[in-house]
Design a protein around this motif. Sequence first.
Motif, PDB file in Angstrom:
ATOM      1  N   PHE A  22       0.805  -1.216   0.000  1.00 54.50           N
ATOM      2  CA  PHE A  22       0.000   0.000   0.000  1.00 54.50           C
ATOM      3  C   PHE A  22       0.837   1.264   0.000  1.00 54.50           C
ATOM      4  O   PHE A  22       0.386   2.301  -0.444  1.00 54.50           O
ATOM      5  N   GLY A  23       2.030   1.199   0.531  1.00 51.14           N
ATOM      6  CA  GLY A  23       2.878   2.384   0.631  1.00 51.14           C
ATOM      7  C   GLY A  23       3.374   2.563   2.050  1.00 51.14           C
ATOM      8  O   GLY A  23       3.238   1.672   2.900  1.00 51.14           O
ATOM      9  N   TYR A  24       3.937   3.720   2.304  1.00 55.50           N
ATOM     10  CA  TYR A  24       4.536   4.009   3.603  1.00 55.50           C
ATOM     11  C   TYR A  24       3.586   4.827   4.477  1.00 55.50           C
ATOM     12  O   TYR A  24       2.814   5.643   3.970  1.00 55.50           O
ATOM     13  N   VAL A  25       3.661   4.605   5.770  1.00 54.97           N
ATOM     14  CA  VAL A  25       2.825   5.330   6.725  1.00 54.97           C
ATOM     15  C   VAL A  25       3.097   6.824   6.586  1.00 54.97           C
ATOM     16  O   VAL A  25       4.240   7.265   6.611  1.00 54.97           O
ATOM     17  N   GLY A  26       2.025   7.592   6.408  1.00 57.78           N
ATOM     18  CA  GLY A  26       2.162   9.037   6.283  1.00 57.78           C
ATOM     19  C   GLY A  26       1.634   9.772   7.491  1.00 57.78           C
ATOM     20  O   GLY A  26       2.050  10.884   7.792  1.00 57.78           O
ATOM     21  N   ASP A  27       0.700   9.140   8.220  1.00 55.23           N
ATOM     22  CA  ASP A  27       0.088   9.793   9.365  1.00 55.23           C
ATOM     23  C   ASP A  27      -0.471   8.739  10.306  1.00 55.23           C
ATOM     24  O   ASP A  27      -0.617   7.577   9.929  1.00 55.23           O
ATOM     25  N   VAL A  28      -0.792   9.158  11.499  1.00 53.21           N
ATOM     26  CA  VAL A  28      -1.361   8.278  12.520  1.00 53.21           C
ATOM     27  C   VAL A  28      -2.551   8.997  13.142  1.00 53.21           C
ATOM     28  O   VAL A  28      -2.465  10.183  13.457  1.00 53.21           O
ATOM     29  N   GLU A  29      -3.681   8.302  13.279  1.00 52.83           N
ATOM     30  CA  GLU A  29      -4.834   8.856  13.980  1.00 52.83           C
ATOM     31  C   GLU A  29      -4.767   8.420  15.441  1.00 52.83           C
ATOM     32  O   GLU A  29      -4.592   7.230  15.725  1.00 52.83           O
ATOM     33  N   LEU A  30      -4.911   9.380  16.344  1.00 51.85           N
ATOM     34  CA  LEU A  30      -4.837   9.099  17.770  1.00 51.85           C
ATOM     35  C   LEU A  30      -6.155   9.435  18.445  1.00 51.85           C
ATOM     36  O   LEU A  30      -6.855  10.356  18.043  1.00 51.85           O
ATOM     37  N   ASP A  31      -6.473   8.690  19.498  1.00 49.68           N
ATOM     38  CA  ASP A  31      -7.584   9.028  20.376  1.00 49.68           C
ATOM     39  C   ASP A  31      -6.970   9.882  21.479  1.00 49.68           C
ATOM     40  O   ASP A  31      -6.221   9.376  22.318  1.00 49.68           O
ATOM     41  N   LEU A  32      -7.256  11.172  21.466  1.00 47.61           N
ATOM     42  CA  LEU A  32      -6.612  12.085  22.402  1.00 47.61           C
ATOM     43  C   LEU A  32      -7.031  11.864  23.853  1.00 47.61           C
ATOM     44  O   LEU A  32      -6.284  12.191  24.775  1.00 47.61           O
ATOM     45  N   GLU A  33      -8.202  11.291  24.057  1.00 50.06           N
ATOM     46  CA  GLU A  33      -8.656  11.035  25.417  1.00 50.06           C
ATOM     47  C   GLU A  33      -7.882   9.893  26.064  1.00 50.06           C
ATOM     48  O   GLU A  33      -7.531   9.945  27.234  1.00 50.06           O
ATOM     49  N   THR A  34      -7.639   8.837  25.293  1.00 49.73           N
ATOM     50  CA  THR A  34      -6.969   7.665  25.854  1.00 49.73           C
ATOM     51  C   THR A  34      -5.488   7.616  25.507  1.00 49.73           C
ATOM     52  O   THR A  34      -4.726   6.888  26.132  1.00 49.73           O
ATOM     53  N   GLY A  35      -5.079   8.364  24.471  1.00 52.39           N
ATOM     54  CA  GLY A  35      -3.683   8.337  24.037  1.00 52.39           C
ATOM     55  C   GLY A  35      -3.330   7.117  23.214  1.00 52.39           C
ATOM     56  O   GLY A  35      -2.165   6.845  22.964  1.00 52.39           O
ATOM     57  N   LYS A  36      -4.343   6.400  22.731  1.00 51.64           N
ATOM     58  CA  LYS A  36      -4.100   5.189  21.945  1.00 51.64           C
ATOM     59  C   LYS A  36      -4.178   5.482  20.455  1.00 51.64           C
ATOM     60  O   LYS A  36      -4.899   6.378  20.011  1.00 51.64           O
ATOM     61  N   VAL A  37      -3.456   4.678  19.676  1.00 52.28           N
ATOM     62  CA  VAL A  37      -3.484   4.794  18.225  1.00 52.28           C
ATOM     63  C   VAL A  37      -4.794   4.197  17.712  1.00 52.28           C
ATOM     64  O   VAL A  37      -5.153   3.086  18.058  1.00 52.28           O
ATOM     65  N   LYS A  38      -5.515   4.964  16.873  1.00 50.61           N
ATOM     66  CA  LYS A  38      -6.762   4.485  16.285  1.00 50.61           C
ATOM     67  C   LYS A  38      -6.533   3.888  14.906  1.00 50.61           C
ATOM     68  O   LYS A  38      -7.168   2.907  14.543  1.00 50.61           O
ATOM     69  N   ALA A  39      -5.630   4.497  14.114  1.00 49.66           N
ATOM     70  CA  ALA A  39      -5.438   4.036  12.745  1.00 49.66           C
ATOM     71  C   ALA A  39      -4.111   4.537  12.185  1.00 49.66           C
ATOM     72  O   ALA A  39      -3.560   5.523  12.654  1.00 49.66           O
ATOM     73  N   LEU A  40      -3.628   3.808  11.182  1.00 51.28           N
ATOM     74  CA  LEU A  40      -2.459   4.229  10.406  1.00 51.28           C
ATOM     75  C   LEU A  40      -2.973   4.693   9.048  1.00 51.28           C
ATOM     76  O   LEU A  40      -3.868   4.077   8.478  1.00 51.28           O
ATOM     77  N   VAL A  41      -2.403   5.775   8.526  1.00 54.90           N
ATOM     78  CA  VAL A  41      -2.862   6.352   7.266  1.00 54.90           C
ATOM     79  C   VAL A  41      -1.715   6.349   6.257  1.00 54.90           C
ATOM     80  O   VAL A  41      -0.613   6.793   6.556  1.00 54.90           O
ATOM     81  N   VAL A  42      -2.016   5.835   5.054  1.00 55.01           N
ATOM     82  CA  VAL A  42      -1.069   5.870   3.939  1.00 55.01           C
ATOM     83  C   VAL A  42      -1.648   6.827   2.908  1.00 55.01           C
ATOM     84  O   VAL A  42      -2.788   6.643   2.462  1.00 55.01           O
ATOM     85  N   PRO A  43      -0.904   7.870   2.516  1.00 61.34           N
ATOM     86  CA  PRO A  43      -1.431   8.818   1.522  1.00 61.34           C
ATOM     87  C   PRO A  43      -1.727   8.126   0.202  1.00 61.34           C
ATOM     88  O   PRO A  43      -1.007   7.215  -0.221  1.00 61.34           O
ATOM     89  N   GLY A  44      -2.805   8.562  -0.457  1.00 62.65           N
ATOM     90  CA  GLY A  44      -3.163   8.022  -1.760  1.00 62.65           C
ATOM     91  C   GLY A  44      -2.118   8.368  -2.806  1.00 62.65           C
ATOM     92  O   GLY A  44      -1.364   9.331  -2.661  1.00 62.65           O
ATOM     93  N   ARG A  45      -2.093   7.581  -3.865  1.00 66.65           N
ATOM     94  CA  ARG A  45      -1.123   7.814  -4.934  1.00 66.65           C
ATOM     95  C   ARG A  45      -1.452   9.091  -5.708  1.00 66.65           C
ATOM     96  O   ARG A  45      -2.608   9.473  -5.832  1.00 66.65           O
ATOM     97  N   LEU A  46      -0.416   9.705  -6.249  1.00 69.95           N
ATOM     98  CA  LEU A  46      -0.605  10.893  -7.079  1.00 69.95           C
ATOM     99  C   LEU A  46      -1.244  10.499  -8.409  1.00 69.95           C
ATOM    100  O   LEU A  46      -0.922   9.462  -8.972  1.00 69.95           O
ATOM    101  N   ARG A  47      -2.137  11.338  -8.891  1.00 71.88           N
ATOM    102  CA  ARG A  47      -2.759  11.125 -10.199  1.00 71.88           C
ATOM    103  C   ARG A  47      -2.059  12.018 -11.212  1.00 71.88           C
ATOM    104  O   ARG A  47      -1.963  13.226 -11.015  1.00 71.88           O
ATOM    105  N   PHE A  48      -1.580  11.435 -12.271  1.00 68.82           N
ATOM    106  CA  PHE A  48      -0.906  12.148 -13.353  1.00 68.82           C
ATOM    107  C   PHE A  48       0.102  13.153 -12.797  1.00 68.82           C
ATOM    108  O   PHE A  48      -0.028  14.359 -12.949  1.00 68.82           O
TER     109      PHE A  48
END
Length: 94
Positions: A22-48
């Motif tokens: 899929f690609g490399y991790v570009g961002d991480v979603e965090l739950d600020l209340e608990t401090g836990k990681v919710k998700a890993l985000v990989v940026p979409g591919r560039l178009r043209f």
Amino acid sequence: MESRMAELRDKEIINISDGCRFGYVGDVELDLETGKVKALVVPGRLRFFGLLGREEDYVFPWECVRRFGEDIILVEAEQTAGRPALDEKRGLLG
């Protein structure tokens, strides 16, 4: 295991079921209340070469993550026509 968030950017996300890269991790979603990681985000591919924007980002809920390696992160996500199946919140189905 102690790790820094910056180290995640050096890791490539690969699907366990079919070996799709899929690609490399570009961002991480965090739950600020608990401090836990919710998700890993990989940026979409560039178009043209970026002139037409990007494809949608891949969002991998933490529950889809199966194993961390030195250079990769293995996830379990269903594939649909070459792209991962997304749920209504743009998270990948696992």
